[in-house]
Scaffold this active site. Structure first.
Site, PDB file in Angstrom:
ATOM      1  N   THR A   1      -9.632   8.779   8.067  1.00 41.59           N
ATOM      2  CA  THR A   1     -10.943   9.417   7.890  1.00 41.59           C
ATOM      3  C   THR A   1     -12.019   8.390   8.174  1.00 41.59           C
ATOM      4  OG1 THR A   1     -10.009  10.901   6.232  1.00 41.59           O
ATOM      5  CG2 THR A   1     -12.393  10.607   6.183  1.00 41.59           C
TER       6      THR A   1
ATOM      7  N   LYS B   1       1.314   3.968  -3.147  1.00 42.51           N
ATOM      8  CA  LYS B   1       0.901   5.370  -3.034  1.00 42.51           C
ATOM      9  C   LYS B   1       2.096   6.302  -3.266  1.00 42.51           C
ATOM     10  CE  LYS B   1      -3.536   5.055  -2.083  1.00 42.51           C
ATOM     11  NZ  LYS B   1      -4.572   5.602  -2.997  1.00 42.51           N
TER      12      LYS B   1
ATOM     13  N   TYR C   1       0.833  -1.205   0.000  1.00 46.09           N
ATOM     14  CA  TYR C   1       0.000   0.000   0.000  1.00 46.09           C
ATOM     15  C   TYR C   1       0.868   1.256   0.000  1.00 46.09           C
ATOM     16  CZ  TYR C   1      -3.664   3.282   1.454  1.00 46.09           C
ATOM     17  OH  TYR C   1      -4.545   4.340   1.525  1.00 46.09           O
TER      18      TYR C   1
END
Ligand code: UDP
Length: 315
Positions: A180, A154, A150
């Site tokens: 979030t 990114k 991951y």
């Protein structure tokens, strides 16, 4: 803000953030084309939009060749497996969407002369050695650890975005999104908030990993969407941290959620996952300076809204 998009492509548009973005863009008057292979997204997240003539959902894997007919003003690249549980289970899909998927989304943006917004992440900082994390910090990432698929996808997505900007003139915007939460996260998403909420509502133990002293800074989804829309409309081309700088330990978070759910669940300590960052907190001064944005919804209020949504789902 003067810039306005009238037709927008959202990859990952049936996911948690993608579907909230679609809602906001439609409310602002845009036409929205969502693409999603539903690996972690769900048609249910956008079922309320079906029938809106300005909305389309295409079930499609963006790591395979794809195209979009007609004009496009913006490509928002949100297709990603964003939960540690998901990227541990699907390491190759995580790498593919963050490399091949990013490249193809950038090519579409280039072809269409569209602005490109990348959903990057605080994970580019890895297990950070600098607190809070400013955009100038290069990070502390283990490329071969379980999170590497991951984090590195990114990081390379950011490199792709900068290369398409510098070599091909694509207008790019890079959001480094910190933790979030909000409605539409999945029951079995595995991330701390959905995990603790579903456990508290079910009366089962809240699973706190490690000794629970590790921190995160949690942003309510509505705040994040406002930050993303402002970034898309701004002229700022460097990465921007978007998150709520209010930092809490995971033990505090579990206790807050248990109390907010009026739950009698016990807290159960479980082993800390490998490479789990010990502290995470955004330095949000760039967002404030460039976008006049800061998170407004207090954690308690965001949790209240999220828990109310979960209860309303009859789960
Ligand atoms: N966590 C936890 N219990 C859970 C799920 C997560 O204690 O059931 C912890 C996890 O170890 C991490 C933090 O909560 O320290 C945030 O994890 P999350 O999966 O939400 O995302 P991350 O920020 O690690 O990408």
């Amino acid at each position: 803000m003067t810039w306005n998009a009238s037709r927008v492509v959202v990859t990952g548009g049936a996911g948690f953030l993608g579907s909230h973005l679609a809602d906001r863009l439609l409310a602002d008057g845009a036409e929205v084309v969502c693409l999603d292979n539903l690996i972690t997204g769900s048609e249910r997240n956008v079922s309320h939009l079906v029938g809106n003539p300005r909305f389309t959902l295409r079930i499609e894997d963006i790591t395979r060749p794809w195209s979009v007919d007609g004009p496009v003003d913006a490509v928002l690249h949100f297709a990603s497996l964003a939960s540690p549980v998901d990227y541990l289970q699907h390491p190759l899909a995580t790498l593919e969407v963050g490399t091949l998927g990013t490249m193809s989304a950038l090519r579409i943006a280039e072809d269409k002369g569209a602005r490109f917004l990348l959903a990057s992440t605080s994970e580019v900082y890895g297990d950070p050695l600098v607190h809070p994390q400013p955009e100038t910090y290069w990070g502390n990432v283990n490329p071969i650890g379980p999170r590497g698929v991951y984090d590195e996808s990114k990081r390379v997505s950011e490199a792709f975005a900068m290369a398409f900007m510098n070599a091909r003139g694509v207008e790019v915007r890079i959001a480094r999104i910190f933790n979030t939460f909000g409605p539409r996260m999945r029951d079995h998403d595995g991330r701390a908030v959905p995990q603790f909420v579903t456990q508290a509502l079910a009366g089962t133990p809240l699973t706190v990993y490690g000794d629970g002293t590790q921190t995160r800074s949690l942003c309510y989804v509505d705040d994040l969407i406002e930050g993303l829309i402002r970034l898309l409309g701004s002229e700022y081309t460097q990465p921007v941290n978007l998150g709520n700088p209010h930092e809490v330990t995971m033990l505090q978070l579990a206790e807050m959620i248990r109390d907010a759910c009026d739950s009698a669940s016990v807290i159960e300590m479980q082993p800390l996952p490998v490479d789990d960052p010990q502290r995470r907190c955004p330095d949000v001064s760039v967002a404030l300076r460039e976008l006049d944005w800061r998170a407004e919804v207090p954690l308690e209020e965001g949790l209240r809204r999220t828990i109310a949504w979960w209860r309303g789902q009859g789960r």
